[in-house]
Design a protein around this motif. Structure first.
Motif, mmCIF file in Angstrom:
data_model
loop_
_atom_site.group_PDB
_atom_site.id
_atom_site.type_symbol
_atom_site.label_atom_id
_atom_site.label_comp_id
_atom_site.label_asym_id
_atom_site.label_seq_id
_atom_site.Cartn_x
_atom_site.Cartn_y
_atom_site.Cartn_z
ATOM 1 N N GLY A 77 0.803 -1.213 0.000
ATOM 2 C CA GLY A 77 0.000 0.000 0.000
ATOM 3 C C GLY A 77 0.837 1.264 0.000
ATOM 4 N N LEU A 78 2.024 1.212 0.608
ATOM 5 C CA LEU A 78 2.915 2.366 0.592
ATOM 6 C C LEU A 78 3.386 2.687 -0.821
ATOM 7 C CD1 LEU A 78 5.221 1.778 3.715
ATOM 8 C CD2 LEU A 78 3.366 3.447 3.488
ATOM 9 N N ASP A 80 1.765 1.500 -3.726
ATOM 10 C CA ASP A 80 0.690 1.554 -4.726
ATOM 11 C C ASP A 80 -0.637 1.846 -4.026
ATOM 12 O OD1 ASP A 80 -1.152 1.225 -6.735
ATOM 13 O OD2 ASP A 80 -0.333 -0.685 -7.451
ATOM 14 N N LYS A 81 -1.229 3.007 -4.324
ATOM 15 C CA LYS A 81 -2.482 3.403 -3.675
ATOM 16 C C LYS A 81 -3.612 2.418 -3.940
ATOM 17 C CE LYS A 81 -1.627 8.394 -3.547
ATOM 18 N NZ LYS A 81 -2.127 9.733 -3.960
ATOM 19 N N ARG A 82 -3.542 1.724 -5.061
ATOM 20 C CA ARG A 82 -4.602 0.767 -5.399
ATOM 21 C C ARG A 82 -4.590 -0.452 -4.483
ATOM 22 N NH1 ARG A 82 -2.940 0.119 -11.569
ATOM 23 N NH2 ARG A 82 -0.937 0.035 -10.441
ATOM 24 N N GLU A 83 -3.505 -0.660 -3.756
ATOM 25 C CA GLU A 83 -3.366 -1.822 -2.871
ATOM 26 C C GLU A 83 -3.763 -1.517 -1.421
ATOM 27 O OE1 GLU A 83 -2.511 -4.872 -3.671
ATOM 28 O OE2 GLU A 83 -2.080 -4.497 -5.778
ATOM 29 N N ARG A 84 -4.346 -0.350 -1.194
ATOM 30 C CA ARG A 84 -4.648 0.063 0.178
ATOM 31 C C ARG A 84 -5.988 -0.517 0.644
ATOM 32 N NH1 ARG A 84 -2.194 6.297 0.036
ATOM 33 N NH2 ARG A 84 -0.043 5.592 -0.355
ATOM 34 N N TYR A 88 -3.965 -3.219 4.872
ATOM 35 C CA TYR A 88 -3.097 -2.044 4.852
ATOM 36 C C TYR A 88 -3.524 -1.061 5.936
ATOM 37 C CZ TYR A 88 -1.406 2.555 3.313
ATOM 38 O OH TYR A 88 -0.842 3.814 3.271
ATOM 39 N N ARG A 89 -4.828 -0.825 6.049
ATOM 40 C CA ARG A 89 -5.337 0.111 7.058
ATOM 41 C C ARG A 89 -5.081 -0.405 8.473
ATOM 42 N NH1 ARG A 89 -9.903 -0.155 3.881
ATOM 43 N NH2 ARG A 89 -11.174 -0.895 5.630
ATOM 44 N N TRP A 92 -1.627 0.346 9.621
ATOM 45 C CA TRP A 92 -1.475 1.723 10.091
ATOM 46 C C TRP A 92 -2.140 1.927 11.447
ATOM 47 C CZ3 TRP A 92 1.963 5.048 9.281
ATOM 48 C CH2 TRP A 92 2.538 5.230 8.019
#
Length: 280
Positions: A77-78, A80-84, A88-89, A92
């Motif tokens: 996710g860091l 590639d935004k599409r992998e968030r 990924y959340r 964080w």
């Protein structure tokens, strides 16, 4: 200089740590109570922190696939935004929610190792926080699954984790209660509670290693070999208790633990008032 810990004491206290770490009953309180009532002295905060490494190892193994998936998703996710995605959340959320206990734990480390281990305080916190857990069970809607976890939820549970620095509160009790107040299901609150504990407990255990292996204060002093055995015992029983708790909360309320905490707290107050057990 405190007395040397016996092998029986090391094994019993390791078992207590493993059996109670993941239940909302406070493992630190149980270690303090068992060592004070049955062994006449305090096992110490360092012993508690180091044996927690065994139970955290149990978490790492039990949730190994989830943890690996979250870590990989976080790195993807860091880049590639599409992998968030959810994983990924959650990565964080765990990082952000760990900051409060890291700061507060460092600033209050001396108080945690001394005055906070008074049995009057521990007994009172067992009862007081039992009422908090009961309120969370009663008022929480228990409708939101883990997929609906937000940054606000993570921060709230992270600040709640700071309460676990007081023996008698319970790390899992504090974080799970916060999750229930936020409307999470029991399973979601408990599962995130396990993940959230990993960085804080691991750091606390590693930080306490020098003190635990070279004891110089009051209380029961464990040898290096005894610490290792106690940690292994805590690991084995801790692994079993994770599986049991996840099944239990899926079918039962938290009121069972509330009743147990109140009975234990009142019993300890009776022993303290009668002079049977010393508070410090």
């Amino acid at each position: 200089m405190g007395e040397s810990m016996t092998w029986l004491q090391a094994i019993v206290l390791g078992a207590v740590q493993g059996l109670t770490e993941f239940l909302p009953v406070s493992s630190s309180a149980h270690l303090r109570i068992v060592s004070g009532v049955f062994f006449g002295d305090d096992a110490g905060a360092s012993f508690t922190a180091v044996t927690q490494l065994g139970t955290e190892a149990a978490v790492l193994i039990y949730f190994a696939r989830d943890i690996a998936r979250i870590i990989m998703a976080w790195f993807r996710g860091l880049l590639d935004k599409r992998e968030r995605n959810l994983d990924y959340r959650i990565g964080w959320y765990v990082i952000i929610a760990t900051i409060p206990i890291g700061v507060i734990g460092f600033l209050l480390k001396d108080q945690i190792r001394t005055g906070a281990r008074n049995l009057w305080l521990i007994s009172a916190m067992l009862i007081i926080f039992a009422l908090v857990i009961a309120a969370a069970e009663y008022f929480g809607s228990k409708q939101r699954p883990l997929e609906q976890l937000t940054t606000r939820d993570g921060l709230a549970m992270g600040f709640a984790q700071c309460l676990a620095l007081i023996p008698g509160v319970s790390r899992s009790g504090a974080t799970s209660s916060a999750g229930l107040f936020l409307g999470l299901t029991r399973e979601a609150a408990v599962r995130f509670s396990f993940l959230l504990a990993i960085p804080a407990v691991t750091a606390s255990g590693l930080f306490s290693l020098p003190d635990a292996f070279a004891p110089a204060g009051e209380g029961l002093n464990a040898s290096g070999a005894q610490l290792i055995v106690a940690t292994v015992v805590a690991f084995g029983l801790g692994y079993a208790s994770i599986a049991w708790l996840l099944r239990f909360v899926a079918q039962h309320s938290m009121y069972w633990f509330v009743g147990y905490r109140i009975v234990l707290g009142l019993a300890m107050m009776g022993l303290l008032a009668g002079g049977v057990v010393a508070a410090t």
